[in-house]
Design an enzyme around this catalytic site. Structure first.
Site, PDB file in Angstrom:
ATOM      1  N   HIS A 129       0.790  -1.203   0.027  1.00 30.43           N
ATOM      2  CA  HIS A 129      -0.083  -0.014   0.043  1.00 30.43           C
ATOM      3  C   HIS A 129       0.816   1.320  -0.018  1.00 30.43           C
ATOM      4  O   HIS A 129       2.142   1.321   0.526  1.00 30.43           O
ATOM      5  CB  HIS A 129      -0.906   0.023   1.141  1.00 30.43           C
ATOM      6  N   GLU A 168      -6.979  -0.065  -4.889  1.00 26.79           N
ATOM      7  CA  GLU A 168      -7.925   0.941  -3.876  1.00 26.79           C
ATOM      8  C   GLU A 168      -7.178   2.210  -4.271  1.00 26.79           C
ATOM      9  O   GLU A 168      -6.196   2.576  -4.413  1.00 26.79           O
ATOM     10  CB  GLU A 168      -7.615   0.402  -2.614  1.00 26.79           C
TER      11      GLU A 168
END
Length: 329
Positions: free
Chosen positions: A39, A108
């Protein structure tokens, strides 16, 4: 298929070196695999981290002895070029034979928007992911330079000189029905995230098997992996609240819309009810309680657990698996 128990070492919840030390401890306890979040922004704001997964994997592979190590989950379509993703994981797999994998997904907004400013629709990102996988496999498999002109990516006489002896196993992230079917069709294995057992049995796994069948694969030989967070503490309420860091993952709008600001995600996470966390995460006071939780998802069809440790006492959350692993395997 034998049940595998993996440890999710989060470098957005813990400092990178702390997560590495957890991984070494987990291998000694008997975990089969180590997984790390790939991430840019974390799923919470307060006391969060933002380590780089590929750098962390190299250090962790060297610090451990035999455990399998994979991302969970890499988005190979926006902030990364799929050719560079393929190169990275081919290198790691050559250096550490049979120990390296990758899980891929459509991404995302938290991770892609801050560094690209782009956020295509779900359908387009899924198409991009399928094409990115095609690019990666061509580079891994080809014995000659590859030229490729796709809708999203281009290769011009690209050749991967550093290859492992075998292909990097690829887990495909499938959460909704379409994603699960794509996982069966284009992935080597399924990776899903914190789905309740009913959804797994009625939607996710059947769609995964449908996709595998369409591609001429035997779904029985493919792993059905799931990333799910757990928290264990003698005080049950503390165990439940231990998973609060990840409660934003239970808010559908966090995936659906262009939300990329961790304080905003945290605001939503903080109002998620405990009942929802109990249903979708694992909360227990002891080893026996965690065994029951794992069995709940085994019965739904999960064969490889990617377990994120959010226990108030992190080391206790690892050591308790001395008792758990022999039972669930």
């Amino acid at each position: 298929m034998e049940t595998k128990i993996g440890y999710f070492a989060s470098i957005e919840q813990y400092k990178p070196m702390d997560a590495l030390e957890q991984s070494v401890r987990a291998e000694k306890i008997g975990f089969d695999s180590i997984w790390v979040d790939d991430h840019f922004h974390p799923w919470y704001h307060t006391d969060a981290q933002s380590g780089q997964a590929w750098a962390w994997m190299g250090a962790t592979l060297q610090a451990t002895k035999k455990v399998f190590v994979s991302t969970c989950i890499t988005c190979p379509i926006l902030r990364y070029n799929p050719g560079v993703v393929a190169q990275t994981f081919a290198t790691l797999r050559q250096m550490y034979p049979k120990r390296v994998g990758i899980a891929v997904g459509a991404g995302e907004a938290l991770n892609e928007v801050p560094v690209t400013g782009k956020w295509p629709s779900v359908a387009e990102r899924q198409d991009m992911t399928v094409e990115a996988i095609e690019v990666m496999r061509k580079l891994w498999e080809s014995k000659a330079p590859v030229s490729f002109k796709g809708k999203y990516y281009t290769l011009e006489k690209a050749f991967m000189y550093t290859k492992p002896d075998d292909e990097v196993p690829l887990y495909f992230s499938g959460m909704g029905p379409k994603g699960a079917k794509l996982a069966g069709k284009y992935g080597d294995h399924l990776m899903t995230v914190s789905a309740d057992p009913d959804t797994l049995k009625k939607v996710t796994i059947p769609k995964f098997e449908e996709g595998a069948k369409e591609a001429g694969k035997d779904a029985k030989k493919m792993e059905r992996a799931m990333l799910i967070w757990y928290s264990v503490d003698p005080d049950f309420d503390k165990a439940v609240e231990g998973n609060r860091f990840w409660a934003g993952c239970l808010v559908p709008s966090m995936f659906k819309y262009r939300v990329s600001d961790p304080p905003e995600v945290q605001a939503h996470a903080d109002i998620v009810g405990q009942d929802l966390m109990k249903k979708n995460f694992m909360c227990a006071t002891d080893a026996e309680g965690l065994i029951k939780e794992i069995e709940r998802f085994k019965k739904a069809g999960i064969t490889h657990f990617c377990l994120g440790n959010s226990s108030p006492n992190v080391n206790f959350g690892i050591d308790v698996f001395k008792e758990i692993i022999p039972h669930v395997k």
